[in-house]
Design a protein around this motif. Structure first.
Motif, PDB file in Angstrom:
ATOM      1  N   LEU A 195       9.348  -4.107  70.366  1.00 56.85           N
ATOM      2  CA  LEU A 195       8.939  -5.290  69.602  1.00 56.85           C
ATOM      3  C   LEU A 195       7.528  -5.747  69.956  1.00 56.85           C
ATOM      4  CD1 LEU A 195      12.261  -7.338  69.681  1.00 56.85           C
ATOM      5  CD2 LEU A 195      11.288  -6.147  67.725  1.00 56.85           C
ATOM      6  N   VAL A 196       7.141  -5.546  71.220  1.00 58.34           N
ATOM      7  CA  VAL A 196       5.784  -5.949  71.640  1.00 58.34           C
ATOM      8  C   VAL A 196       4.797  -4.788  71.549  1.00 58.34           C
ATOM      9  CG1 VAL A 196       6.686  -7.764  73.126  1.00 58.34           C
ATOM     10  CG2 VAL A 196       6.175  -5.525  74.119  1.00 58.34           C
ATOM     11  N   GLY A 197       5.250  -3.669  70.963  1.00 60.21           N
ATOM     12  CA  GLY A 197       4.336  -2.558  70.698  1.00 60.21           C
ATOM     13  C   GLY A 197       4.210  -1.549  71.814  1.00 60.21           C
ATOM     14  N   GLU A 198       5.158  -1.548  72.755  1.00 63.60           N
ATOM     15  CA  GLU A 198       5.063  -0.640  73.893  1.00 63.60           C
ATOM     16  C   GLU A 198       6.127   0.459  73.837  1.00 63.60           C
ATOM     17  OE1 GLU A 198       3.124  -3.910  77.016  1.00 63.60           O
ATOM     18  OE2 GLU A 198       5.093  -3.025  77.455  1.00 63.60           O
ATOM     19  N   ARG A 199       6.004   1.431  74.746  1.00 62.74           N
ATOM     20  CA  ARG A 199       6.919   2.571  74.903  1.00 62.74           C
ATOM     21  C   ARG A 199       6.981   3.442  73.644  1.00 62.74           C
ATOM     22  NH1 ARG A 199      11.518  -0.443  78.602  1.00 62.74           N
ATOM     23  NH2 ARG A 199       9.968  -1.765  79.620  1.00 62.74           N
ATOM     24  N   GLU A 200       8.148   4.012  73.354  1.00 58.04           N
ATOM     25  CA  GLU A 200       8.216   5.032  72.307  1.00 58.04           C
ATOM     26  C   GLU A 200       9.322   4.726  71.304  1.00 58.04           C
ATOM     27  OE1 GLU A 200       6.776   9.235  74.104  1.00 58.04           O
ATOM     28  OE2 GLU A 200       8.720   8.529  74.857  1.00 58.04           O
ATOM     29  N   VAL A 201       9.150   5.300  70.122  1.00 62.67           N
ATOM     30  CA  VAL A 201      10.149   5.172  69.054  1.00 62.67           C
ATOM     31  C   VAL A 201      10.390   6.544  68.428  1.00 62.67           C
ATOM     32  CG1 VAL A 201       9.621   2.779  68.489  1.00 62.67           C
ATOM     33  CG2 VAL A 201       8.358   4.626  67.343  1.00 62.67           C
ATOM     34  N   PHE A 202      11.543   6.659  67.764  1.00 64.99           N
ATOM     35  CA  PHE A 202      11.768   7.760  66.835  1.00 64.99           C
ATOM     36  C   PHE A 202      11.324   7.270  65.457  1.00 64.99           C
ATOM     37  CE2 PHE A 202      15.267   8.566  69.957  1.00 64.99           C
ATOM     38  CZ  PHE A 202      14.826   9.799  70.423  1.00 64.99           C
ATOM     39  N   TYR A 203      10.458   8.044  64.816  1.00 65.68           N
ATOM     40  CA  TYR A 203       9.996   7.680  63.481  1.00 65.68           C
ATOM     41  C   TYR A 203       9.688   8.952  62.704  1.00 65.68           C
ATOM     42  CZ  TYR A 203       7.280   5.572  59.685  1.00 65.68           C
ATOM     43  OH  TYR A 203       6.813   5.196  58.448  1.00 65.68           O
ATOM     44  N   GLN A 204      10.260   9.054  61.540  1.00 66.68           N
ATOM     45  CA  GLN A 204      10.077  10.207  60.661  1.00 66.68           C
ATOM     46  C   GLN A 204      10.368  11.522  61.377  1.00 66.68           C
ATOM     47  OE1 GLN A 204       6.119   9.694  58.954  1.00 66.68           O
ATOM     48  NE2 GLN A 204       6.951   8.428  57.299  1.00 66.68           N
TER      49      GLN A 204
ATOM     50  N   ARG B 292      20.253   2.737  66.509  1.00 62.92           N
ATOM     51  CA  ARG B 292      20.335   1.831  65.356  1.00 62.92           C
ATOM     52  C   ARG B 292      21.539   0.896  65.494  1.00 62.92           C
ATOM     53  NH1 ARG B 292      17.586   2.395  60.600  1.00 62.92           N
ATOM     54  NH2 ARG B 292      19.391   1.569  59.465  1.00 62.92           N
ATOM     55  N   ALA B 293      22.641   1.424  65.995  1.00 62.33           N
ATOM     56  CA  ALA B 293      23.812   0.575  66.222  1.00 62.33           C
ATOM     57  C   ALA B 293      23.508  -0.500  67.258  1.00 62.33           C
ATOM     58  CB  ALA B 293      25.006   1.425  66.658  1.00 62.33           C
ATOM     59  N   VAL B 294      22.763  -0.132  68.309  1.00 61.30           N
ATOM     60  CA  VAL B 294      22.353  -1.108  69.324  1.00 61.30           C
ATOM     61  C   VAL B 294      21.521  -2.222  68.684  1.00 61.30           C
ATOM     62  CG1 VAL B 294      20.897  -1.441  71.374  1.00 61.30           C
ATOM     63  CG2 VAL B 294      22.446   0.533  71.243  1.00 61.30           C
TER      64      VAL B 294
ATOM     65  N   ASP C 128      19.690  11.150  79.613  1.00 60.37           N
ATOM     66  CA  ASP C 128      19.453  11.473  78.207  1.00 60.37           C
ATOM     67  C   ASP C 128      19.183  10.191  77.425  1.00 60.37           C
ATOM     68  OD1 ASP C 128      19.947  14.133  78.753  1.00 60.37           O
ATOM     69  OD2 ASP C 128      22.059  14.028  78.169  1.00 60.37           O
ATOM     70  N   THR C 129      18.524  10.338  76.305  1.00 61.04           N
ATOM     71  CA  THR C 129      18.298   9.181  75.442  1.00 61.04           C
ATOM     72  C   THR C 129      19.429   9.069  74.415  1.00 61.04           C
ATOM     73  OG1 THR C 129      16.924  10.484  73.932  1.00 61.04           O
ATOM     74  CG2 THR C 129      15.806   9.277  75.692  1.00 61.04           C
ATOM     75  N   PHE C 130      19.697   7.853  73.987  1.00 58.28           N
ATOM     76  CA  PHE C 130      20.656   7.663  72.909  1.00 58.28           C
ATOM     77  C   PHE C 130      20.104   8.278  71.631  1.00 58.28           C
ATOM     78  CE2 PHE C 130      21.947   3.928  75.572  1.00 58.28           C
ATOM     79  CZ  PHE C 130      23.233   4.363  75.829  1.00 58.28           C
ATOM     80  N   SER C 131      21.004   8.763  70.789  1.00 58.82           N
ATOM     81  CA  SER C 131      20.589   9.315  69.502  1.00 58.82           C
ATOM     82  C   SER C 131      20.033   8.190  68.622  1.00 58.82           C
ATOM     83  CB  SER C 131      21.777   9.967  68.802  1.00 58.82           C
ATOM     84  OG  SER C 131      22.723   8.975  68.407  1.00 58.82           O
TER      85      SER C 131
ATOM     86  N   VAL D  18      13.345   4.492  71.544  1.00 58.90           N
ATOM     87  CA  VAL D  18      13.852   5.569  72.403  1.00 58.90           C
ATOM     88  C   VAL D  18      14.455   4.890  73.635  1.00 58.90           C
ATOM     89  CG1 VAL D  18      13.242   7.576  73.797  1.00 58.90           C
ATOM     90  CG2 VAL D  18      12.143   7.212  71.561  1.00 58.90           C
ATOM     91  N   ILE D  19      15.776   4.987  73.783  1.00 57.19           N
ATOM     92  CA  ILE D  19      16.486   4.234  74.833  1.00 57.19           C
ATOM     93  C   ILE D  19      17.197   5.202  75.781  1.00 57.19           C
ATOM     94  CG2 ILE D  19      18.220   2.460  75.323  1.00 57.19           C
ATOM     95  CD1 ILE D  19      17.889   1.464  72.449  1.00 57.19           C
ATOM     96  N   PRO D  20      16.791   5.258  77.054  1.00 53.87           N
ATOM     97  CA  PRO D  20      17.540   6.062  78.024  1.00 53.87           C
ATOM     98  C   PRO D  20      18.958   5.509  78.206  1.00 53.87           C
ATOM     99  CG  PRO D  20      15.374   5.476  78.874  1.00 53.87           C
ATOM    100  CD  PRO D  20      15.600   4.639  77.652  1.00 53.87           C
ATOM    101  N   GLN D  21      19.914   6.395  78.468  1.00 49.13           N
ATOM    102  CA  GLN D  21      21.314   5.991  78.524  1.00 49.13           C
ATOM    103  C   GLN D  21      21.712   5.357  79.852  1.00 49.13           C
ATOM    104  OE1 GLN D  21      24.167   8.937  77.330  1.00 49.13           O
ATOM    105  NE2 GLN D  21      22.970   9.628  75.578  1.00 49.13           N
ATOM    106  N   GLU D  22      21.007   5.664  80.936  1.00 48.41           N
ATOM    107  CA  GLU D  22      21.484   5.283  82.262  1.00 48.41           C
ATOM    108  C   GLU D  22      20.684   4.123  82.843  1.00 48.41           C
ATOM    109  OE1 GLU D  22      21.313   8.810  84.632  1.00 48.41           O
ATOM    110  OE2 GLU D  22      22.510   9.975  83.229  1.00 48.41           O
ATOM    111  N   GLY D  23      21.387   3.215  83.528  1.00 43.42           N
ATOM    112  CA  GLY D  23      20.715   2.136  84.227  1.00 43.42           C
ATOM    113  C   GLY D  23      21.340   0.771  84.044  1.00 43.42           C
TER     114      GLY D  23
END
Length: 515
Positions: A163-172, A104-106, A96-99, A140-145
């Protein structure tokens, strides 16, 4: 959870509290120190790394490979690509991904560590994390690994990648490609400087973030379980003198005495003398301060462990720009957080077990001093087909059992990995994730108990065995709050939705538990 709302948290040349991390997690804005001397102190570390490169110095993770590959030299023509490769090959998280709140806490924890100026990163990097927080662009951060040393490499790679513009984010409110969001907002992706990929990823930010959030929930649960215990005592016609101040002065654990004082204040024991035929209540009532008190007394050392880690430089190597030293070590090791989280999940699961025992007493007519079985409010011939809280109590047993099962300490399950370079690891992130699960389950148990004890007290009042006017303001307030969502259970009905709603309110700290 009882802290007032904070809207702006400052980073740089000051220590953060875990409450401030929670505030950021819940949406507070970040403000990076903009004083010229502070900016210069950060830039000095980045310039020192540049000077080492110019002199062809050997720096782990800058001119060498990572981990067991530290003996592999990286040519100066490739050092600027190395951080990007670090972020990319760690992009293998699962589960699962972190909420958004957890992520934000991370971000807050990583920003605070890097803002100490011991990691050789640029001020621009700190500014970019500040910008992402304030625009609420959340990785978007997976919890395991993560094995918790070298820090939280795999989950933190998802912050580096964003930060380098890759992968995914939660936005709006949506999960979107980072590149798409950046294009929409005209944000230019960063190019990570030498050491910046390692500085972002080789640390304890994920486990520390979870620990801050866990602490916030655990201290609230200590208060809430004390309130539930007082309500259980009223439901059972218990002996309020079990929480006497003179009695507890004889065993002066401060947290335990605080719990007893809270229960004593809720019961107003001078107005609620012993009115059952038992001289002593069963342990789940009489010993509640001794059980809840373990958590209450452990909270100060847990805070110390968590906040020290939060305000530490916990990557490798450490960059001493003033003295011009590169110090190779193991500050990414999350042992203190692992111990705090293994300890916390134990003490929190014991709250679930305590409430489970209280629930068993109030449901059973052999032990509940004259209340109907399962606290059913059905009357007359309809009582034969109504079962009250019977299934809810079974659920409480299931949630409690799972919470107790998860108390096995994760920190003792170190695994040797990465060609036996990481041959002793902390498992701090797994411990923290376990603790979050135990908190969730215990909050579910507490939600069920709030409903059940409210029902029990209403039954006592209706049977004229308890006077509503004799209730303390604190207990009366809780009854009023619960009753806003929960109608007296006179006929069986599904309780899932009100249970979920009650859990949500617990997690938001909406039940008033202060006196």
């Amino acid at each position: 959870m009882t802290q007032p709302a904070v809207n702006l948290i400052e980073f740089g040349q000051r220590s953060l509290t875990l409450e401030e991390v929670v505030a950021i997690a819940k949406g507070a804005q970040a403000k990076l120190n903009r004083q010229p001397d502070y900016q210069e102190s950060i830039q000095k570390g980045a310039r020192f790394i540049d000077s080492l490169l110019a002199e062809e110095g050997v720096v782990y993770g800058v001119t060498t490979g990572y981990g067991d590959s530290c003996t592999v030299a990286v040519g100066l023509d490739l050092v600027h690509e190395l951080p990007l490769h670090l972020s990319r090959f760690h992009g293998c998280g699962l589960g699962d991904t972190f909420s958004e709140m957890q992520a934000r806490a991370v971000m807050a924890c990583r920003l605070n560590s890097l803002a100490l100026g011991k990691s050789g990163v640029s001020y621009e990097l700190l500014q970019r994390i500040e910008t992402l927080l304030n625009l609420n662009i959340v990785p978007v951060i997976p919890q395991e690994g993560s094995v918790g040393a070298s820090g939280d490499l795999t989950p933190l790679s998802y912050l580096a990648a964003v930060l380098v513009g890759e992968r995914e984010v939660f936005y709006q409110g949506k999960r979107q490609a980072t590149a798409q969001v950046y294009a929409q907002l005209s944000i230019t992706p960063l190019t990570l400087r030498p050491k910046e990929g390692l500085a972002l990823m080789n640390g304890t930010a994920v486990m520390t973030a979870l620990a801050c959030l866990a602490y916030d929930r655990a201290q609230y649960l200590a208060r809430l379980t004390s309130r539930i215990t007082a309500m259980a005592s009223l439901t059972l016609k218990g002996n309020a003198n079990h929480f006497d101040e003179i009695l507890f002065a004889a065993k002066p654990h401060p947290g335990q005495n605080q719990i007893a004082a809270w229960i004593r204040a809720d019961l107003n024991h001078h107005e609620h003398p012993r009115n059952s035929d038992r001289l002593q209540d069963r342990y789940s009532i009489r010993c509640a301060p001794h059980i809840i008190g373990v958590l209450q007394d452990a909270l100060p050392f847990m805070r110390q462990f968590i906040e020290t880690e939060l305000n530490s430089a916990n990557d490798n190597p450490i960059v001493d720009a003033e003295g011009e030293h590169i110090l190779h070590g193991g500050h990414f090791y999350g042992g203190h957080i692992a111990f705090a989280m293994d300890s916390m999940k134990n003490t929190v699961a014991n709250l679930a077990d305590l409430i489970d025992r209280q629930m068993a007493l109030v449901m059973d007519p052999k032990f509940n001093n004259g209340l109907p079985a399962n606290l059913s409010g059905a009357a007359g011939h309809r009582s034969a087909i109504n079962h009250g809280f019977k299934a809810v109590q079974i659920g409480v047993s299931a949630w409690t059992a799972e919470a107790l099962k998860n108390t096995m300490p994760a920190s003792v399950f170190s695994r040797s990995t990465e060609c036996h370079n990481q041959d002793k690891v902390s498992m701090g992130t797994i411990a923290a994730r376990d603790c979050m699960r135990v908190l969730q389950l215990t909050e579910q148990v507490a939600a069920a108990a709030l409903l059940a004890m409210t029902q029990g007290i209403h039954l006592r009042v209706s049977q004229q065995e308890l006077c509503q006017a004799s209730l303390t303001p604190s207990v009366a307030k809780t009854l009023q709050q619960v009753s806003e969502d929960f109608d007296f259970l006179s006929e069986d009905r599904p309780l899932e939705q009100v249970l979920r709603q009650t859990v949500d309110k617990i997690q938001q700290g909406l039940w008033e538990v202060c006196h």
